[in-house]
Design an enzyme around this catalytic site. Structure first.
Site, PDB file in Angstrom:
ATOM      1  N   ASP A 282      55.106  40.477  40.612  1.00 26.99           N
ATOM      2  CA  ASP A 282      56.309  39.854  41.155  1.00 26.99           C
ATOM      3  C   ASP A 282      57.080  39.269  39.974  1.00 26.99           C
ATOM      4  O   ASP A 282      56.730  39.513  38.810  1.00 26.99           O
ATOM      5  CB  ASP A 282      55.972  38.813  42.231  1.00 26.99           C
ATOM      6  CG  ASP A 282      55.213  37.616  41.687  1.00 26.99           C
ATOM      7  OD1 ASP A 282      54.939  37.558  40.468  1.00 26.99           O
ATOM      8  OD2 ASP A 282      54.871  36.721  42.492  1.00 26.99           O
ATOM      9  N   HIS A 283      58.104  38.477  40.256  1.00 28.16           N
ATOM     10  CA  HIS A 283      58.928  37.906  39.184  1.00 28.16           C
ATOM     11  C   HIS A 283      58.141  36.981  38.259  1.00 28.16           C
ATOM     12  O   HIS A 283      58.474  36.840  37.088  1.00 28.16           O
ATOM     13  CB  HIS A 283      60.113  37.149  39.791  1.00 28.16           C
ATOM     14  CG  HIS A 283      59.702  36.064  40.748  1.00 28.16           C
ATOM     15  ND1 HIS A 283      59.258  36.344  42.036  1.00 28.16           N
ATOM     16  CD2 HIS A 283      59.645  34.713  40.612  1.00 28.16           C
ATOM     17  CE1 HIS A 283      58.958  35.207  42.646  1.00 28.16           C
ATOM     18  NE2 HIS A 283      59.183  34.200  41.799  1.00 28.16           N
TER      19      HIS A 283
ATOM     20  N   CYS B 296      50.748  38.106  39.370  1.00 30.64           N
ATOM     21  CA  CYS B 296      51.717  37.172  39.942  1.00 30.64           C
ATOM     22  C   CYS B 296      51.521  35.834  39.240  1.00 30.64           C
ATOM     23  O   CYS B 296      50.945  35.785  38.155  1.00 30.64           O
ATOM     24  CB  CYS B 296      51.581  37.064  41.457  1.00 30.64           C
ATOM     25  SG  CYS B 296      50.007  36.442  42.068  1.00 30.64           S
ATOM     26  N   GLY B 297      51.982  34.752  39.825  1.00 35.17           N
ATOM     27  CA  GLY B 297      51.876  33.452  39.151  1.00 35.17           C
ATOM     28  C   GLY B 297      50.444  33.014  38.944  1.00 35.17           C
ATOM     29  O   GLY B 297      50.024  32.693  37.830  1.00 35.17           O
ATOM     30  N   THR B 298      49.654  32.993  40.019  1.00 32.81           N
ATOM     31  CA  THR B 298      48.243  32.584  39.928  1.00 32.81           C
ATOM     32  C   THR B 298      47.283  33.746  40.153  1.00 32.81           C
ATOM     33  O   THR B 298      46.103  33.644  39.827  1.00 32.81           O
ATOM     34  CB  THR B 298      47.921  31.513  40.984  1.00 32.81           C
ATOM     35  OG1 THR B 298      48.097  32.084  42.294  1.00 32.81           O
ATOM     36  CG2 THR B 298      48.816  30.287  40.821  1.00 32.81           C
ATOM     37  N   GLY B 299      47.765  34.821  40.760  1.00 24.88           N
ATOM     38  CA  GLY B 299      46.901  35.944  41.112  1.00 24.88           C
ATOM     39  C   GLY B 299      46.330  35.834  42.519  1.00 24.88           C
ATOM     40  O   GLY B 299      45.817  36.816  43.063  1.00 24.88           O
ATOM     41  N   ILE B 300      46.442  34.671  43.112  1.00 25.88           N
ATOM     42  CA  ILE B 300      45.836  34.450  44.429  1.00 25.88           C
ATOM     43  C   ILE B 300      46.516  35.290  45.507  1.00 25.88           C
ATOM     44  O   ILE B 300      45.865  36.001  46.277  1.00 25.88           O
ATOM     45  CB  ILE B 300      45.874  32.953  44.802  1.00 25.88           C
ATOM     46  CG1 ILE B 300      45.013  32.144  43.836  1.00 25.88           C
ATOM     47  CG2 ILE B 300      45.391  32.745  46.240  1.00 25.88           C
ATOM     48  CD1 ILE B 300      45.181  30.631  43.964  1.00 25.88           C
ATOM     49  N   GLY B 301      47.840  35.209  45.568  1.00 29.37           N
ATOM     50  CA  GLY B 301      48.564  35.949  46.590  1.00 29.37           C
ATOM     51  C   GLY B 301      48.334  37.451  46.502  1.00 29.37           C
ATOM     52  O   GLY B 301      48.073  38.121  47.510  1.00 29.37           O
ATOM     53  N   MET B 302      48.411  37.987  45.280  1.00 27.07           N
ATOM     54  CA  MET B 302      48.226  39.428  45.088  1.00 27.07           C
ATOM     55  C   MET B 302      46.821  39.873  45.490  1.00 27.07           C
ATOM     56  O   MET B 302      46.646  40.950  46.078  1.00 27.07           O
ATOM     57  CB  MET B 302      48.490  39.805  43.628  1.00 27.07           C
ATOM     58  CG  MET B 302      49.946  39.768  43.227  1.00 27.07           C
ATOM     59  SD  MET B 302      50.920  41.068  44.017  1.00 27.07           S
ATOM     60  CE  MET B 302      52.305  41.163  42.880  1.00 27.07           C
TER      61      MET B 302
ATOM     62  N   HIS C  50      29.066  44.692  38.619  1.00 32.71           N
ATOM     63  CA  HIS C  50      28.380  44.401  39.875  1.00 32.71           C
ATOM     64  C   HIS C  50      29.172  44.758  41.126  1.00 32.71           C
ATOM     65  O   HIS C  50      28.582  45.072  42.162  1.00 32.71           O
ATOM     66  CB  HIS C  50      28.021  42.916  39.939  1.00 32.71           C
ATOM     67  CG  HIS C  50      26.978  42.523  38.950  1.00 32.71           C
ATOM     68  ND1 HIS C  50      26.453  41.242  38.896  1.00 32.71           N
ATOM     69  CD2 HIS C  50      26.356  43.226  37.962  1.00 32.71           C
ATOM     70  CE1 HIS C  50      25.553  41.178  37.926  1.00 32.71           C
ATOM     71  NE2 HIS C  50      25.486  42.375  37.340  1.00 32.71           N
TER      72      HIS C  50
ATOM     73  N   ARG D 146      21.048  48.449  42.351  1.00 31.30           N
ATOM     74  CA  ARG D 146      21.068  47.564  43.526  1.00 31.30           C
ATOM     75  C   ARG D 146      22.492  47.194  43.937  1.00 31.30           C
ATOM     76  O   ARG D 146      22.756  46.876  45.102  1.00 31.30           O
ATOM     77  CB  ARG D 146      20.250  46.306  43.253  1.00 31.30           C
ATOM     78  CG  ARG D 146      20.842  45.389  42.189  1.00 31.30           C
ATOM     79  CD  ARG D 146      19.872  44.260  41.826  1.00 31.30           C
ATOM     80  NE  ARG D 146      20.438  43.287  40.906  1.00 31.30           N
ATOM     81  CZ  ARG D 146      20.534  43.473  39.598  1.00 31.30           C
ATOM     82  NH1 ARG D 146      20.107  44.604  39.044  1.00 31.30           N
ATOM     83  NH2 ARG D 146      21.042  42.538  38.823  1.00 31.30           N
ATOM     84  N   HIS D 147      23.419  47.239  42.969  1.00 34.85           N
ATOM     85  CA  HIS D 147      24.804  46.876  43.276  1.00 34.85           C
ATOM     86  C   HIS D 147      25.492  47.937  44.128  1.00 34.85           C
ATOM     87  O   HIS D 147      26.417  47.624  44.879  1.00 34.85           O
ATOM     88  CB  HIS D 147      25.573  46.641  41.973  1.00 34.85           C
ATOM     89  CG  HIS D 147      24.938  45.611  41.097  1.00 34.85           C
ATOM     90  ND1 HIS D 147      24.805  44.295  41.489  1.00 34.85           N
ATOM     91  CD2 HIS D 147      24.366  45.710  39.876  1.00 34.85           C
ATOM     92  CE1 HIS D 147      24.192  43.618  40.534  1.00 34.85           C
ATOM     93  NE2 HIS D 147      23.910  44.460  39.549  1.00 34.85           N
TER      94      HIS D 147
END
Length: 196
Positions: free
Chosen positions: A48-49, A105-111, A138, A172-173
């Site tokens: 994003d911007h 994005c700004g924090t990466g959380i939204g994306m 993993h 195992r992963h």
């Protein structure tokens, strides 16, 4: 008639400045050949911007690593809605049009929230090289998510390099990742039933 021993060699360019990894059939050739094919597939990237500057630096880095990148926007700092761009990369990876993806994005959380709505997408929000490495080892993450406002550029680019150089460990992963896939299948089947 004398026998001829053939040795198969695959050369994979993984870094700029001519550094190569050479693998023969005694060194897990199949596993690394899969990684080689992944590198040949387009890598989808979007931001994003709030993530434009870091996105451009990542594209330059990947170009130096001879990794083809499909830039899905945005290309300026005019305000946009991050879901619109997260969808583009997540959909490309989910549909198999891109081998992997990167979102900023700004924090990466939204994306990361957006990307993980798509079947087959395992988006990992990484904030250091350790989480980047483990997300590949993993979790077999196929979308890397970064926050431009919470990472300095050097660390962000180091995260990208580690993420691309690390292969899924399997073992195992694999069982654990398959359980995630089963959740997706179950939910999709339930939705199909509800929709008639």
């Amino acid at each position: 008639m004398s026998s001829i021993n053939l040795k198969v060699i695959i050369i994979i360019k993984v870094e700029p400045k001519g550094k190569f990894i050479s693998l023969d059939k005694n060194h897990r050739i199949g596993y690394y050949f899969e990684s080689f094919l992944e590198i040949l597939v387009n890598i989808a990237i979007a931001s994003d911007h709030a993530g434009v500057d870091l996105k451009e630096k990542i594209i330059k880095l990947l170009d130096g690593m001879s990794i083809k990148v499909d830039d899905l926007g945005t290309d300026n700092k005019d305000p946009v809605d991050y879901p619109d761009y997260g969808i583009r990369v997540a959909e490309a990876v989910s549909d198999g049009k891109a081998g992997r993806g990167i979102l900023v994005c700004g924090t990466g959380i939204g994306m990361s929230i957006v990307a993980n709505k798509f079947p087959g997408v395992r988006a990992a929000l990484c904030y250091d090289t350790f989480t980047a490495k483990i997300s590949r080892l993993h979790n077999d993450s196929n979308v890397l998510v970064l926050g431009e406002r919470v990472l300095d550029y050097k660390l962000a680019l180091d995260i990208v390099k580690i993420w691309f150089k690390t292969d899924f460990e399997g073992g195992r992963h694999t069982r654990r990742v398959e359980k995630i896939n089963e959740i997706e299948k179950r939910l999709m089947k339930k939705r199909e039933v509800e929709e008639g």
